[in-house]
Design an enzyme around this catalytic site. Structure first.
Site, short mmCIF file in Angstrom:
data_model
loop_
_atom_site.label_atom_id
_atom_site.label_comp_id
_atom_site.label_asym_id
_atom_site.label_seq_id
_atom_site.Cartn_x
_atom_site.Cartn_y
_atom_site.Cartn_z
N GLY A 64 -2.65 3.19 -12.31
CA GLY A 64 -3.33 1.87 -11.77
C GLY A 64 -2.55 0.51 -11.82
N GLY B 77 -0.37 -1.52 -13.65
CA GLY B 77 0.27 -1.64 -14.79
C GLY B 77 0.98 -2.69 -15.12
N ARG C 247 4.25 -10.86 -4.21
CA ARG C 247 4.73 -10.36 -2.84
C ARG C 247 3.48 -10.60 -2.05
NH1 ARG C 247 3.45 -4.89 -5.25
NH2 ARG C 247 5.45 -4.60 -5.42
N ARG D 121 -4.19 1.63 -1.34
CA ARG D 121 -3.02 2.71 -1.51
C ARG D 121 -4.10 4.19 -1.04
NH1 ARG D 121 0.68 0.87 -5.59
NH2 ARG D 121 -0.16 -1.27 -6.35
N ASP E 276 0.66 6.89 -4.51
CA ASP E 276 0.13 5.66 -5.08
C ASP E 276 1.08 4.61 -4.43
OD1 ASP E 276 1.79 7.07 -7.01
OD2 ASP E 276 1.91 5.05 -7.86
N ASN E 277 1.90 4.99 -3.62
CA ASN E 277 3.06 3.89 -3.25
C ASN E 277 2.96 3.76 -1.75
OD1 ASN E 277 4.04 3.37 -5.78
ND2 ASN E 277 6.08 4.55 -5.60
N ASP F 119 6.75 -1.83 -2.93
CA ASP F 119 6.96 -1.29 -4.21
C ASP F 119 8.53 -0.64 -4.30
OD1 ASP F 119 6.41 -0.90 -6.91
OD2 ASP F 119 5.32 0.54 -6.68
#
Length: 465
Positions: A93, A95, A182, A189, A263-264, A273
């Site tokens: 998640g 982090g 950003r 995601r 997750d990216n 990322d």
């Protein structure tokens, strides 16, 4: 497609609260000992109506994280799972980041301000929730280079040095710290969908699909696509189209992301990322960016495969709320869409008008052969052969009949192209680390933006043969 950013009035529009109860957790930002503004994206701050903020106001919002007017009252750390190097991990998640604000740009797009290095969250586990200043500088360079090369990427919006000494195993330590913001078109995601599917939260899965279709609209599926009116199928088709284009854009840019975990992967097909990224020094499909990618899973030439594999994981998640065949049908479009995007993007960067996929792929094959045989990197290749100039042998043969586009920008008459090889990246960082000299970074950003203007916008896929 990359377009020149346009100024707009500030328009707060926090949409995520409708999902917040099950999508994220309210968190508090870290209290940093120092707040020194190092980078402010003057190219993009005006697009969301924040260009008139003073630097002190900017730091207050993007380092101390005082809420923006009428926006999220408290940051939200998003929940997600994901496959990391093909191993499923439910213990991830946000982090060291959170969603801070949502706004509309002048064209009505919903944009997120998300952070990196803003402190610990419920998903930090044993990590400190911080970001090294070097990591922030590298992200500036990655996003500026990718934007110039027409890649759909997040924008590095702000970097503030925070005055902490961080211990890291992969950098000389202690090292300087920073917090980065950003600007992205969504932080939803593939792993966000995976988490809801694993937890069997079908109603939340449907709500997330509806949110994405409403906030990130795209073209409808083909007329003959089975289940084309089902929301999950519609989203699957949109994701396939966007990510096929993302895969092609990486290849034409000569870029290696390094960590293409699910997750990216952003549902809008926007690259983000940036960790161990690299640009190719030579055209080598087996080139890897991450020192820990021992099997070459995310090597340069395997990136389309990796992105397609992640799309399959999205389909598996959506299978809980849609039939499998229409989802599979959407994934089966990836190959053709990828080839069309390669055709359009390769000819754009080479400075010639596309002649259709068959001719373009013969040209691409000749170009790759030229790069391999002459051991020339993609940046030097595209610069030297802009509009078909200086081509020899088979490459010259393949270029016959291609119409060159305008190459009058002074960039094309320069001595050498802009590039982003690791030696220059380290030199830019060394100037900062050793002498606190930010001028090389500033000059590089200016030069990359000039290259982007010389290249011009990527042709829209709707107009492609």
């Amino acid at each position: 497609m990359r377009a020149e950013p346009q100024a707009a009035a500030y328009q707060a529009d926090p949409q995520i609260p409708s999902l917040a109860e099950w999508l994220g957790d309210p968190v508090k930002p870290a209290d940093f000992p120092r707040h020194q503004l190092r980078f402010r994206n003057r190219r993009w701050d005006k697009t969301v109506g924040l260009g008139d903020l003073s630097d002190d106001q900017w730091v207050d919002h993007f380092a101390r994280f005082s809420p923006l007017p009428d926006n999220l009252p408290q940051p939200l750390a998003l929940r997600y799972h994901g496959h990391q190097f093909r191993v499923y991990n439910p213990e991830i998640g946000d982090g060291r980041g959170f969603l801070f604000a949502q706004m509309r740009d002048g064209s009505g797009r919903l944009l997120d301000c998300g952070t990196k290095g803003s402190g610990r969250t419920p998903y930090s586990r044993t990590a400190d929730g911080r970001l090294t200043l070097k990591g922030a500088v590298r992200e500036i360079l990655a996003t500026e280079m990718l934007e110039a090369l027409g890649v759909n990427t997040s924008k590095t919006f702000s970097v503030v040095e925070t005055g902490e000494a961080l211990e890291r195993g992969d950098e000389p330590s202690p090292t300087r710290s920073a917090v980065l913001v950003r600007l992205s078109h969504s932080h939803i995601r593939i792993g966000t969908f995976q988490r809801l599917a694993v937890l069997e939260e079908d109603e939340h899965l449907r709500a997330l699909v509806d949110y994405c279709l409403r906030q990130f609209p795209g073209p409808p599926p083909p007329e003959d696509a089975p289940g084309r009116d089902e929301p999950a199928v519609m989203l699957m088709h949109q994701a396939v189209e966007r990510m096929a284009d993302l895969a092609a854009s990486y290849m034409v840019a000569g870029f290696v992301h390094g960590v293409l975990n699910s997750d990216n992967m952003n549902i809008t097909g926007e690259s983000f990322d940036y960790g161990p990224w690299r640009w190719l020094p030579l055209w080598e499909p087996g080139f890897t960016a991450a020192y820990f990618d021992h099997a070459g899973l995310y090597a340069f030439g395997r990136q389309p495969e990796a992105i397609n594999w992640n799309l399959a994981q999205l389909a598996i998640a959506l299978r809980r709320i849609a039939d499998a065949p229409p989802l599979v049908g959407a994934i089966e479009r990836f190959g053709d869409l990828y080839h069309r995007a390669m055709s359009r993007r390769f000819t754009w960067r080479l400075g010639v008008a596309s002649r259709g996929i068959e001719a373009d792929f013969a040209l691409i094959e000749a170009a790759e052969r030229t790069m391999r045989e002459r051991r020339i990197g993609p940046d030097a290749f595209f610069f030297a052969h802009r509009g078909g100039r200086a081509a020899e042998g088979q490459l010259a043969e393949r270029l016959q009949g291609y119409e060159p586009v305008d190459a009058s920008h002074p960039y094309w008459s320069g001595e050498a192209p802009e590039a982003m090889l690791i030696e220059e990246v380290e030199a830019i960082w060394s100037a900062i680390a050793d002498e606190d000299d930010w001028e090389p970074l500033s000059r590089k950003v200016t030069a990359l933006r000039d290259m982007g203007r010389a290249l011009g916008p990527v042709p829209d896929p709707a107009g492609h043969v």
